[in-house]
Design an enzyme around this catalytic site. Structure first.
Site, PDB file in Angstrom:
ATOM      1  N   ASP A 139      -9.950  -6.549  -3.864  1.00  0.00           N
ATOM      2  CA  ASP A 139      -9.372  -5.091  -3.150  1.00  0.00           C
ATOM      3  C   ASP A 139     -10.584  -4.057  -3.783  1.00  0.00           C
ATOM      4  O   ASP A 139     -10.325  -3.695  -4.162  1.00  0.00           O
ATOM      5  CB  ASP A 139      -8.254  -4.817  -3.872  1.00  0.00           C
ATOM      6  CG  ASP A 139      -7.771  -3.448  -2.844  1.00  0.00           C
ATOM      7  OD1 ASP A 139      -7.856  -3.098  -1.877  1.00  0.00           O
ATOM      8  OD2 ASP A 139      -5.685  -4.076  -2.498  1.00  0.00           O
TER       9      ASP A 139
ATOM     10  N   HIS B 162      -7.066  -6.517   0.445  1.00  0.00           N
ATOM     11  CA  HIS B 162      -5.962  -5.457   0.140  1.00  0.00           C
ATOM     12  C   HIS B 162      -5.050  -6.350   1.028  1.00  0.00           C
ATOM     13  O   HIS B 162      -3.239  -5.541   1.116  1.00  0.00           O
ATOM     14  CB  HIS B 162      -6.788  -3.942   1.207  1.00  0.00           C
ATOM     15  CG  HIS B 162      -5.514  -3.163   0.856  1.00  0.00           C
ATOM     16  ND1 HIS B 162      -5.321  -2.751   0.275  1.00  0.00           N
ATOM     17  CD2 HIS B 162      -5.108  -2.275   2.102  1.00  0.00           C
ATOM     18  CE1 HIS B 162      -4.623  -1.543  -0.259  1.00  0.00           C
ATOM     19  NE2 HIS B 162      -4.502  -1.150   1.172  1.00  0.00           N
TER      20      HIS B 162
ATOM     21  N   SER C  47       0.199  -1.067   0.108  1.00  0.00           N
ATOM     22  CA  SER C  47      -0.207  -0.102   0.033  1.00  0.00           C
ATOM     23  C   SER C  47       0.867   1.385  -0.432  1.00  0.00           C
ATOM     24  O   SER C  47       1.544   0.874  -1.324  1.00  0.00           O
ATOM     25  CB  SER C  47      -0.941  -0.033   0.860  1.00  0.00           C
ATOM     26  OG  SER C  47      -1.512   0.495   0.767  1.00  0.00           O
TER      27      SER C  47
END
Length: 258
Positions: free
Chosen positions: A208, A236, A87
């Protein structure tokens, strides 16, 4: 600046630098860490302003985060490494690769978007109004916003176990600068990623809710030589729900660089 960093013992295996995402800390790697350490030496870093690392004294940017992490890792493990960022950590890892290509031999991003907020020429991102609303919610009620963010990250296969793990991680450490680091996700880092020459692997989750699966094609176009892997059913955190495949893909990628 003193960052919270955990180094595994030297074994002579390839070195893997692990960078977590927004709102959390390096503990997010714990479920997959034993499997990774069978094949790699690891460096786990709490990014500045998150987890157990203090916030930056000056302006917060992806560039300054990458520079701080590069300096801190260099002090203990000066050899080149594979940098793996999840991320927000993917943005920092890519910037580290730009700043010090001799230190970053390969880049792996997981559920990361070089432009998290949608642009007219990059629709595969969060709507600007949605992101702005999230920023306002963080200002008014940080704890509740972090909990809501954990819920968004927990969609897909193994959602219940993932949510339980994220709640435990959030309870361990309150981020020092959640607002400053959240604003980093509003930036456009496509040029940074597109200019890199190191081998790259990008892993995405098919379910996601934060980085849409539709990014697969434009991400490949941005880096034609990179490997892009989409895990159907993953949210995610693909390294939670698809742990075995994640480790296998990482081993194969690193092995090809040796």
């Amino acid at each position: 600046m003193s960052l919270h960093i955990e180094f595994s013992p030297r074994s002579g295996r390839p070195l893997l630098v692990l960078l977590h995402g927004w709102g959390l800390h390096s503990g997010v790697w714990q479920p997959v860490l034993p499997a990774l350490q069978q094949h790699f030496d690891t460096v786990q870093v709490d990014l500045p302003g998150l987890g157990r690392s203090p916030a930056l004294a000056g302006p917060c940017s992806v560039q300054t985060l990458a520079a701080e992490v590069l300096q801190a890792v260099q002090q203990r493990r000066p050899e080149s490494a594979i940098w793996l960022g999840w991320s927000l950590g993917g943005l920092v890892a890519a910037e580290a690769a730009r700043q010090a290509p001799e230190r970053v031999r390969g880049l792996v991003t997981v559920a990361s978007n070089p432009c998290f907020v949608a642009q007219h020429d990059w629709p595969c991102g969060m709507a600007p109004d949605t992101f702005d609303g999230f920023v306002r919610a963080l200002e008014s009620d940080p704890a509740r916003t972090l909990a809501s963010f954990a819920l968004l990250q927990s969609r897909g296969e193994g959602a219940r176990d993932t949510l339980r793990a994220l709640k435990a991680l959030l309870a361990e450490s309150e981020p020092a600068a959640p607002g400053d680091t959240l604003q980093l996700l509003a930036g456009d880092y496509r040029r940074t990623l597109g200019a890199l020459t190191q081998p790259a692997l990008h892993i995405l989750g098919g379910d996601d809710q934060l980085v849409p699966a539709s990014i697969e094609v434009p991400l490949q176009q941005l880096q034609p030589r990179a490997q892009v892997r989409l895990y159907p059913g993953a949210g995610h955190l693909p390294f939670y729900s698809h742990r075995a495949r994640f480790v296998e893909d990482l081993i194969a990628f690193v092995g090809a660089q040796l």
